[in-house]
Write a protein that holds these residues in place. Structure first.
Motif, PDB file in Angstrom:
ATOM      1  N   ASN A 175       0.768  -1.163   0.006  1.00  0.00           N
ATOM      2  CA  ASN A 175      -0.073  -0.168   0.099  1.00  0.00           C
ATOM      3  C   ASN A 175       0.857   1.269   0.014  1.00  0.00           C
ATOM      4  O   ASN A 175       1.931   1.190   0.840  1.00  0.00           O
ATOM      5  CB  ASN A 175      -0.866  -0.102   1.112  1.00  0.00           C
ATOM      6  N   GLU A 194       0.479   5.214   0.604  1.00  0.00           N
ATOM      7  CA  GLU A 194      -0.587   6.317   1.253  1.00  0.00           C
ATOM      8  C   GLU A 194      -0.275   7.764   0.498  1.00  0.00           C
ATOM      9  O   GLU A 194       0.759   7.789   0.175  1.00  0.00           O
ATOM     10  CB  GLU A 194      -0.801   6.157   2.770  1.00  0.00           C
ATOM     11  N   CYS A 203      -4.342   0.884  -2.406  1.00  0.00           N
ATOM     12  CA  CYS A 203      -4.215  -0.474  -1.878  1.00  0.00           C
ATOM     13  C   CYS A 203      -2.895  -1.301  -2.399  1.00  0.00           C
ATOM     14  O   CYS A 203      -2.425  -1.059  -3.466  1.00  0.00           O
ATOM     15  CB  CYS A 203      -5.455  -0.986  -1.734  1.00  0.00           C
ATOM     16  N   GLU A 254      -3.100  -4.231  -3.433  1.00  0.00           N
ATOM     17  CA  GLU A 254      -3.805  -4.952  -4.529  1.00  0.00           C
ATOM     18  C   GLU A 254      -3.464  -4.251  -5.896  1.00  0.00           C
ATOM     19  O   GLU A 254      -3.419  -4.651  -6.810  1.00  0.00           O
ATOM     20  CB  GLU A 254      -4.826  -5.278  -4.365  1.00  0.00           C
ATOM     21  N   SER A 271      -7.910  -9.265   5.180  1.00  0.00           N
ATOM     22  CA  SER A 271      -9.058  -9.413   4.368  1.00  0.00           C
ATOM     23  C   SER A 271      -8.769  -8.321   3.170  1.00  0.00           C
ATOM     24  O   SER A 271      -8.721  -7.015   3.661  1.00  0.00           O
ATOM     25  CB  SER A 271     -10.410  -9.311   4.977  1.00  0.00           C
ATOM     26  N   PRO A 272      -8.882  -8.553   1.907  1.00  0.00           N
ATOM     27  CA  PRO A 272      -8.971  -7.634   0.917  1.00  0.00           C
ATOM     28  C   PRO A 272     -10.237  -6.513   0.874  1.00  0.00           C
ATOM     29  O   PRO A 272     -11.294  -7.334   1.005  1.00  0.00           O
ATOM     30  CB  PRO A 272      -8.896  -8.239  -0.333  1.00  0.00           C
ATOM     31  N   CYS A 312     -10.935  -3.512  -3.689  1.00  0.00           N
ATOM     32  CA  CYS A 312      -9.777  -4.620  -4.266  1.00  0.00           C
ATOM     33  C   CYS A 312     -10.159  -5.851  -4.667  1.00  0.00           C
ATOM     34  O   CYS A 312      -9.734  -6.515  -5.459  1.00  0.00           O
ATOM     35  CB  CYS A 312      -8.797  -4.647  -3.187  1.00  0.00           C
TER      36      CYS A 312
HETATM   37  N1  THU Z   1      -5.562  -1.539   2.682  1.00  0.00           N
HETATM   38  C1  THU Z   1      -4.733  -2.250   1.507  1.00  0.00           C
HETATM   39  O1  THU Z   1      -3.678  -2.003   1.089  1.00  0.00           O
HETATM   40  N2  THU Z   1      -5.501  -3.289   1.002  1.00  0.00           N
HETATM   41  C2  THU Z   1      -6.694  -3.841   1.666  1.00  0.00           C
HETATM   42  O2  THU Z   1      -7.520  -4.556   0.684  1.00  0.00           O
HETATM   43  C3  THU Z   1      -7.277  -3.040   2.617  1.00  0.00           C
HETATM   44  C4  THU Z   1      -6.788  -1.832   2.966  1.00  0.00           C
HETATM   45  C5  THU Z   1      -4.624  -0.271   2.916  1.00  0.00           C
HETATM   46  C6  THU Z   1      -5.146   0.865   2.711  1.00  0.00           C
HETATM   47  C7  THU Z   1      -4.490   1.686   3.777  1.00  0.00           C
HETATM   48  O3  THU Z   1      -3.167   2.353   3.310  1.00  0.00           O
HETATM   49  C8  THU Z   1      -4.507   0.929   5.038  1.00  0.00           C
HETATM   50  O4  THU Z   1      -4.411  -0.265   4.289  1.00  0.00           O
HETATM   51  C9  THU Z   1      -5.608   1.266   6.049  1.00  0.00           C
HETATM   52  O5  THU Z   1      -6.723   1.098   5.344  1.00  0.00           O
END
Ligand code: THU
Length: 140
Positions: A41, A43, A52, A54, A83-84, A88
């Motif tokens: 991920n 941000e 994300c 994914e 969990s995705p 995603c």
């Molecule tokens: N996040 C992901 O990378 N994938 C997901 O499927 C769930 C959430 C990340 C987004 C954000 O940077 C952090 O988790 C908190 O939501």
């Protein structure tokens, strides 16, 4: 294979850029031609444009030649399966082999179990004249 995927996802997770949530995520998948792809991920100060893990994984999939995802895992900062998110699941669905398995916190699940009645190119083709030229991984 699942051990290898977990290790790749954990390796990707350590590259995460998550200064706002401090919630690091790494994702890894096996492609139907034997390749492995991964992502973390990333941000942003504009929280809503966060990428994300994914998204990075699918970007690498397409950049390195495409194909269908057959096995997937994403892990949290402790290296445990997480969990995705809903968005995603849809992103993964577009590139999923119909028998794709996802290592969820509760165990292995198919793409249809994690996203029942998923929206695919078939739904678009039903109402448009020209079929979409997809990789074919999203047919049900
Ligand atoms: N996040 C992901 O990378 N994938 C997901 O499927 C769930 C959430 C990340 C987004 C954000 O940077 C952090 O988790 C908190 O939501």
């Amino acid at each position: 294979m699942w051990m290898r995927l977990r290790a790749l996802a954990a390796e990707a997770m350590r590259c995460a850029y998550a200064p706002y949530s401090r919630f690091r995520v790494g994702a890894a998948a096996l492609v139907d031609d034997g390749r492995f792809v991964s992502g973390c991920n990333v941000e942003n100060a504009g929280y809503g444009v966060t990428l994300c893990a994914e998204c990075g994984l699918v970007s690498e999939l397409v950049r390195t030649g495409g194909g269908r995802l057959v096995a997937f895992v994403c892990v949290d900062g402790d290296g445990r399966p997480c969990s995705p998110c809903g968005r995603c699941r849809q992103v993964l669905s577009e590139h999923a082999h119909p028998d794709m398995l996802l290592a969820m916190p509760s165990g292995l699940m198919t793409i249809d179990q994690v996203l029942p009645d998923r929206f695919t190119s078939a739904d678009i083709d039903r109402v448009t004249a020209t079929p979409a030229q997809t990789a074919g991984g999203d047919r049900q």
